[in-house]
Enzyme design. Structure first.
Site, mmCIF file in Angstrom:
data_model
loop_
_atom_site.group_PDB
_atom_site.id
_atom_site.type_symbol
_atom_site.label_atom_id
_atom_site.label_comp_id
_atom_site.label_asym_id
_atom_site.label_seq_id
_atom_site.Cartn_x
_atom_site.Cartn_y
_atom_site.Cartn_z
ATOM 1 N N SER A 289 -43.600 39.424 -20.810
ATOM 2 C CA SER A 289 -42.572 40.465 -20.627
ATOM 3 C C SER A 289 -41.802 40.218 -19.342
ATOM 4 O O SER A 289 -42.352 39.701 -18.365
ATOM 5 C CB SER A 289 -43.233 41.843 -20.543
ATOM 6 O OG SER A 289 -43.908 41.994 -19.308
ATOM 7 N N ASP A 290 -40.525 40.580 -19.344
ATOM 8 C CA ASP A 290 -39.851 40.683 -18.058
ATOM 9 C C ASP A 290 -40.597 41.779 -17.278
ATOM 10 O O ASP A 290 -41.319 42.590 -17.855
ATOM 11 C CB ASP A 290 -38.364 41.013 -18.241
ATOM 12 C CG ASP A 290 -37.534 40.609 -17.019
ATOM 13 O OD1 ASP A 290 -38.124 40.466 -15.915
ATOM 14 O OD2 ASP A 290 -36.310 40.459 -17.145
ATOM 15 N N TRP A 291 -40.432 41.776 -15.953
ATOM 16 C CA TRP A 291 -41.245 42.663 -15.104
ATOM 17 C C TRP A 291 -40.922 44.138 -15.371
ATOM 18 O O TRP A 291 -39.844 44.615 -15.048
ATOM 19 C CB TRP A 291 -41.022 42.281 -13.645
ATOM 20 C CG TRP A 291 -41.966 41.232 -13.130
ATOM 21 C CD1 TRP A 291 -42.664 41.290 -11.954
ATOM 22 C CD2 TRP A 291 -42.353 39.984 -13.742
ATOM 23 N NE1 TRP A 291 -43.467 40.164 -11.818
ATOM 24 C CE2 TRP A 291 -43.294 39.355 -12.891
ATOM 25 C CE3 TRP A 291 -42.022 39.349 -14.942
ATOM 26 C CZ2 TRP A 291 -43.897 38.131 -13.193
ATOM 27 C CZ3 TRP A 291 -42.616 38.123 -15.248
ATOM 28 C CH2 TRP A 291 -43.532 37.541 -14.382
ATOM 29 N N ALA A 293 -40.828 45.369 -18.504
ATOM 30 C CA ALA A 293 -40.118 45.507 -19.789
ATOM 31 C C ALA A 293 -41.041 45.932 -20.933
ATOM 32 O O ALA A 293 -40.602 46.069 -22.062
ATOM 33 C CB ALA A 293 -39.424 44.187 -20.146
#
Ligand code: NAG
Ligand code: NAG
Ligand code: NAG
Ligand code: NAG
Ligand code: NAG
Ligand code: NAG
Ligand code: NAG
Ligand code: NAG
Ligand code: NAG
Ligand code: NAG
Ligand code: NAG
Ligand code: NAG
Length: 818
Positions: A289-291, A293
Site C-alpha cells: 500500500s502507499d503509506w 492507503a
C-alpha cells in the site's frame, strides 16, 4: 525545416504507397460517457496465488521459509512496523531473517546522508536514452544497497502525467505510455541487477494530488478520495501499459495508489489487483500500500493487497494497522483464508531470496537512517540489525552520470542564428532566482510540510515530497558559469532577484550592457499539491520578457517540475530556450556543458508545450471550491473522458497548433532520416489475436501477460545521418497510425512505437531498427478482453518529433490487400 518523405521499401507484405496521415484520420466523437458505468468496479475473486513463474528457485526458498512460520510471524511479514526506515518489516531472528527496510524514493535514497540526488524521472524521459535510464537505475541501486535498504520505492509511472498540473508528474517519466514503459522497465532492470527490489508505483490512476486521500469535513464526515473513472480500453492502452512493462521487467513489488478507481480504493480494487495485475499480467511479486492507503483489513487482502504500510506505525500517535493483530483475528474467525496469508508472505519473500538479500554479506541498515525517519516513534517493537558503520558514503563516482544525464535531459527548443553554443562572450548578464545557490536549506522535505522546497532563491534541482532527496551539495548554474567563464576572461554580471528587474523594467545595475543575457527560471512541483498554473513561477514570464525587451540576445533556461507554457517563446530577442527539467545535484554543470557546447544537446520533449494553458483543458484537474466544501462523500469524481487522447494525441486528433510538439528537440548539428523499410512478418500469417488467447491448458500468465504480446512481429528500419558539422546524438522516433476498430473509442491519429538514441559523427550514417511487438500493433478489445490487431492498414511515420516526419508509408500487419 525541410520534411523529406520517402516511401517504405517494398516488402513481402505489400507494396506501399506514400501515405501521409495528418490531422484527423479517426472519428471526431468517442463513445458516449455514461457516468453510472463508472460507479462500481467489477468484483474479481479469489486472489490468484503466485506460482513463482520465472523465479522458481527463489519461490521454493520463500515457500520453505514461509512454511516454518507461525501465523503471527506470517502476519509480521505483511504488516509494517516502526523501525529505522520509512517502511519496515519486522525480523524473525529464529530463522535468520533480519526484516526488510523500505526506503524512498524515485531519484535518491531520501532518508540518508552522504547519498546522491539524481536527475528526476522527467529528465530521464527528456533524454530519450535507454542506456542512461539503465545506468541511473544501477547507480541508484548501489546507494540503496550500500545503506542497507532492501526495497527502493520507485520508479514511478503513476502519475503518468494526464494533467500538466499534476504535482508529482516529475517523479515519473512522460504522459506517453510507450516511452514511459521503456524507461520504467530499463530503470527497474538496472536497479534489480544491483540487488535492490524495485517498487513500481503508483498503481493506478493517481493523476492528481488534490483530494488524493479522503478528508474529514467540519461536520466530522468522511469525504472519500477522488475517483479516477477510467474505461477499460484506456486503462489497458494508457495507464496500465507501463506497469505491464514493469512486471515483464521483473519488478519485485507494485505500490497501489491513494485514489479510487471507479469508486473503489486503489489498494482494494479487486479488478485492478487480482484481475489486471495478478491474473492478466501474471505479477509474481507483492502489492504494497502507499503509506496510509489501506482503509480496511479483510476487503483489501481479498482484493489482492499483500503488505500494509506503514502498518503498525501510523501518521497519528496511536499505533494501529488494519493488518497486524486484526489480520490474525480475521484468519482465526475465517474471514481471511490462511492460504491467502501464505500467498502474501511468499510473494514478499520471493524477491528477497531472488536478489540474494538473505546472504550474510548483505549490508545492515545505516544507523543514520534512524534519525532521519519522521515516522519514528519513541520505541521500536523489534531490535534491528544495523550496519556496524554509520554515515556511510555511498555516492561513489555517481556525480559523473548525474552530470551526463542532466545534460542529456536538457531540450533545446529554440536556437536562432546559432546563439548557442556560446562563443567566448565578452560580457554575460545572468538573471533569475534559479541561477544561484540555495539559501534556505538543501532539503525539500523537512517535516510533513511538503511544500518546503519552494524557495524564492536557489537552483531547483528536484521537486518536493517523498520523491525528493537530501542534497549533500548542489552546483548552481551561477557557480558553474563563473568557473567556465574564467577560461575566456568573460565579465559575469548577475541579478538574482526577479523583482529587481521586473519592477525596474531595465537591466540595471549591469554595466556595460551584456552581449548575452541568460535568464534562469524555475517552477516548483511537489507531492501533496497540484500546480495552479503552467507558467513558470516567481513572475518568470515577466522576467523573461523584461530582459528580452532590453537585450537582443536573450537565452532562457527553465528548471521545472513539469511542463511549462512559454508565452515569451516567439519574442524576437529571445534567441534560445532550454528546458532543463530537474537535473539533480550537478544541475549547474549540466547546463554549462550544453550552453558552451561541451555537450551537444540531444534531449527531446517528453510532453507537448501548447500555445496556451487553456489548450490542455482535455485533462483538467478535478477541483473547485464547491467540492472542497461538499457534504457528499462521493463528490470527487475525475472522469477520464478524453480516454486515449492525452497529450499529443489530443492535439493531433483535433489538428491543433502547438508551440513545441511532443518529441521535439534541436541540436547543434542537423540530421536526416531516409531508407525506411518494414521487414517481412516474423511468422505468416499473423493472427489477429495472440495465439495463446484461446488455449485453456496454458495455465496462468507469465509475468507481463501472454508471451505472444511481447513477440516481435515486424521490424521497421531507417537510416539516420548527421548532416551537420558537429558530432551529436539524434533521436529518431517511430509513430504508427493504427486502424480505428468499429464500435470502439477514438483511436489516436498517431502513437509512439519506437525510438533510438544514436551518436553520430559529422557525415556518419547508422541504420536504426524499431522492433514492433504484437502489443504495439494491437488495441485492447473490451468485448473480447484481448489485445487484437485491427484489420487494415497501419500508417508508419518516422522522423525527429511527433510532427516532423522524414519518411512515411504504410503496411498491413495481417497481410491481405496491399
Ligand atoms: C471502470 O468502469 C468502466 C466503465 O464501465 C469499465 O470499462 C472499466 O473496466 C472499469 N474499471 C475498473 C477498474 O473498475
Ligand atoms: C485494528 O484496527 C482498528 C481500526 O479499525 C484499530 O483501531 C486497532 O488498533 C487495530 N488493532 C491492531 C492490533 O492493530
Ligand atoms: C473477523 O475479524 C476481523 C478482524 O478483527 C473483523 O473485522 C471481522 O468483522 C470478523 N468477522 C467475523 C465474521 O467475525
Ligand atoms: C491458493 O492456494 C490455497 C492453498 O494454499 C488454496 O486454498 C486456494 O484455493 C488457492 N487459490 C487460488 C485462487 O487458486
Ligand atoms: C532486544 O535486545 C535486548 C538486548 O539484547 C533484549 O533484552 C530484548 O529482549 C530484545 N527485544 C526483542 C524484541 O527481541
Ligand atoms: C511582476 O512583473 C511585473 C511586470 O510585468 C511587475 O509589475 C510586478 O511588480 C512583478 N511582481 C513582483 C512580485 O515583482
Ligand atoms: C528583491 O527586490 C525587491 C524589489 O526591488 C525588493 O523589494 C526585495 O526586498 C528584494 N528582495 C531581497 C531578498 O533582496
Ligand atoms: C530587442 O532589444 C533591443 C535592445 O535592447 C531593443 O531595442 C528592442 O526593442 C528589443 N526588441 C523587442 C521586440 O523588444
Ligand atoms: C527595457 O524594456 C522596457 C520594457 O520592459 C522598456 O520600457 C525600456 O525602454 C527598455 N530599455 C531599453 C534600454 O531598451
Ligand atoms: C482547488 O480549488 C480551490 C478553491 O477554488 C483553490 O483554492 C485551490 O488552489 C485549488 N487547488 C488547485 C491545485 O488548483
Ligand atoms: C466553502 O466554505 C468556505 C468557508 O468554510 C466559504 O468561505 C466558502 O464560501 C464556501 N464555498 C462554497 C462554494 O460554498
Ligand atoms: C478463438 O476461438 C474462436 C471461437 O472458437 C475462433 O473463432 C477464433 O478464431 C479463435 N482465435 C484464435 C486466435 O485461435
Amino acid at each position: 525545416m525541410p520534411r523529406h518523405k520517402s516511401t517504405l521499401a517494398k516488402g513481402a507484405i505489400a507494396l506501399l504507397a506514400t501515405h501521409a496521415v495528418h490531422g484527423q484520420n479517426t472519428p471526431t466523437a468517442g463513445l458516449p460517457w455514461v457516468q453510472s458505468d463508472y460507479a462500481t468496479s467489477p468484483p474479481v475473486y479469489p486472489s490468484p496465488n503466485a506460482t513463482g513463474q520465472g523465479w522458481e528457485t527463489a519461490f521454493e526458498q520463500a515457500s520453505g521459509f514461509v512454511s516454518q512460520l507461525t501465523l503471527e510471524e506470517k502476519v509480521r511479514l505483511v504488516t509494517g512496523t516502526a523501525g529505522p526506515c520509512v517502511g519496515n518489516i519486522g525480523p524473525v531472528p529464529r530463522l535468520g531473517f533480519n526484516g526488510l527496510c523500505l526506503q524512498d524514493g524515485p531519484l535518491a535514497i531520501r532518508e540518508a546522508d552522504y547519498a546522491s540526488v539524481f536527475p528526476a524521472g522527467l529528465t530521464v524521459a527528456a533524454a530519450w536514452d535507454r542506456n542512461l535510464a539503465h545506468a541511473r537505475g544501477q547507480d541508484m541501486a548501489d546507494e540503496f544497497v550500500g545503506k542497507g535498504a532492501h526495497v527502493a520505492l520507485g520508479p514511478v509511472a503513476g502519475p503518468l502525467g494526464r494533467s500538466g498540473y499534476g504535482g508529482r508528474n516529475w517523479e515519473g517519466f512522460s504522459p506517453d505510455p510507450w516511452l514511459t514503459g521503456e524507461l520504467f522497465a530499463e530503470t527497474i532492470v538496472g536497479m534489480e541487477e544491483r540487488g535492490i527490489q524495485a517498487c513500481a508505483k503508483h498503481y493506478i490512476g493517481n493523476e492528481q494530488e488534490t483530494q488524493r486521500n479522503p478528508s474529514v469535513n467540519d461536520d466530522g464526515q468522511t469525504i472519500e478520495a477522488v475517483s479516477s473513472n477510467i474505461d477499460d480500453r484506456t486503462m489497458h492502452e494508457v495507464y496500465a501499459w507501463p506497469f505491464a512493462n514493469a512486471v515483464k521487467a521483473g519488478a519485485s513489488s507494485i505500490m497501489c495508489s491513494y485514489n479510487r478507481v471507479n469508486g473503489s480504493y486503489g489498494c482494494q480494487n479487486s479488478k485492478l489487483l487480482n484481475g489486471v495485475l495478478k491474473d492478466e499480467l501474471g505479477f509474481q511479486g507483492y502489492v504494497v500500500s502507499d503509506w496510509g492507503a489501506t482503509h480496511a483489513g479483510v476487503a483489501p487482502i481479498l482484493a489482492g493487497l499483500d503488505m500494509d504500510m506503514p502498518g503498525g506505525i501510523a501518521f497519528t500517535e496511536t499505533e494501529h494497522s488494519y493488518f497486524g493483530g486484526n489480520l490474525t483475528a480475521a484468519v482465526n474467525n475465517g474471514s481471511v483464508p490462511i492460504g491467502r496469508v501464505d500467498d502474501m508472505a511468499r510473494r514478499i519473500m520471493t524477491p528477497y531470496f531472488r536478489l540474494g538479500q538473505n546472504e550474510a554479506s548483505y549490508p545492515g541498515v545505516d544507523p543514520s537512517s534512524d534519525g532521519l525517519n519522521f515516522f519514528k516513534p519513541a520505541q521500536f517493537l523489534y531490535n534491528w540489525t544495523y550496519n556496524s558503520q554509520r554515515d556511510i558514503d555511498v555516492r561513489g563516482d555517481h556525480a559523473n552520470l548525474i552530470r551526463e544525464l542532466g545534460a542529456a535531459g536538457i531540450v533545446l527548443l529554440k536556437n536562432v542564428d546559432n546563439a548557442l553554443p556560446l562563443k567566448a562572450p565578452k560580457n554575460i548578464g545572468i538573471f533569475g532566482n534559479d541561477a544561484g545557490d540555495l539559501v534556505n536549506g538543501q532539503y525539500s522535505l523537512s517535516n510533513l510540510n511538503l511544500g518546503d522546497g519552494n524557495f524564492d532563491y536557489g537552483i531547483l534541482a528536484m521537486g518536493g515530497g517523498s520523491g525528493a532527496g537530501r542534497l549533500t551539495y548542489v552546483v548552481p548554474p551561477l557557480d558553474a558559469i563563473k568557473e567556465r567563464a574564467r577560461q575566456d576572461g568573460t565579465l559575469v554580471q548577475y541579478v538574482l532577484n526577479n523583482s529587481v528587474t521586473t519592477q525596474s523594467g531595465n537591466l540595471q545595475p549591469m554595466y556595460p550592457a551584456p552581449e548575452v543575457c541568460l535568464v534562469f527560471l524555475k517552477t516548483w512541483a511537489t507531492e501533496g499539491y497540484d500546480r495552479e498554473s503552467l507558467l513558470v513561477d516567481w513572475n518568470g514570464t515577466a522576467l523573461a520578457t523584461t530582459v528580452a525587451d532590453n537585450c537582443t540576445n536573450t537565452i532562457v533556461v527553465t528548471h521545472s517540475g513539469g511542463l511549462n507554457v512559454l508565452p515569451f517563446a516567439d519574442h524576437p530577442n529571445i534567441t534560445a530556450i532550454l528546458a532543463a527539467h530537474l537535473g539533480g545535484q550537478e544541475a549547474g554543470n549540466s547546463i554549462v556543458d550544453v550552453l558552451y557546447g561541451a555537450v551537444n544537446p540531444s534531449g527531446h520533449l517528453p510532453y507537448t508545450i501548447a500555445k496556451s494553458e487553456a489548450d490542455y483543458s482535455f485533462a483538467a484537474l478535478t477541483n473547485s471550491s464547491a467540492l472542497l466544501n461538499t457534504t457528499d462523500p462521493n463528490a470527487w469524481q475525475s472522469d477520464f473522458r478524453e480516454r486515449l487522447l492525452i497529450d499529443y494525441r489530443h492535439f493531433d486528433h483535433h489538428g491543433l497548433p502547438v508551440q513545441y510538439e511532443f518529441g521535439f528537440g534541436l541540436s547543434y548539428t542537423t540530421f536526416e532520416l531516409s531508407n525506411i523499410s518494414v521487414s517481412d512478418p516474423a511468422t505468416s500469417p499473423i493472427a489477429p489475436l495472440p495465439p495463446s488467447a484461446n488455449s485453456t491448458s496454458s495455465g496462468p500468465n507469465p509475468p507481463g501477460g501472454a508471451p505472444a504480446l511481447w513477440q516481435t512481429l515486424y521490424t521497421v528500419s531507417a537510416r539516420v545521418t548527421n548532416t551537420g558539422a558537429r558530432p551529436g546524438a539524434a533521436v529518431p522516433q517511430l509513430y504508427l497510425s493504427l486502424p480505428q476498430p468499429a464500435n470502439e473509442d477514438v483511436t489516436p491519429a498517431r502513437v509512439l512505437r519506437g525510438f533510438e538514441k544514436v551518436m553520430l559523427q559529422p557525415g556518419e550514417s547508422k541504420v536504426v531498427t524499431f522492433p514492433l511487438m504484437r502489443r504495439d500493433l494491437s488495441y485492447w478489445d473490451v468485448e473480447r478482453q484481448q489485445w487484437v490487431i485491427g484489420d487494415g492498414e497501419v500508417g508508419v511515420h518516422a522522423g525527429f518529433s511527433s510532427r516532423d516526419f522524414r519518411a512515411e508509408g504504410a503496411f498491413r500487419p495481417l497481410g491481405g490487400r496491399g
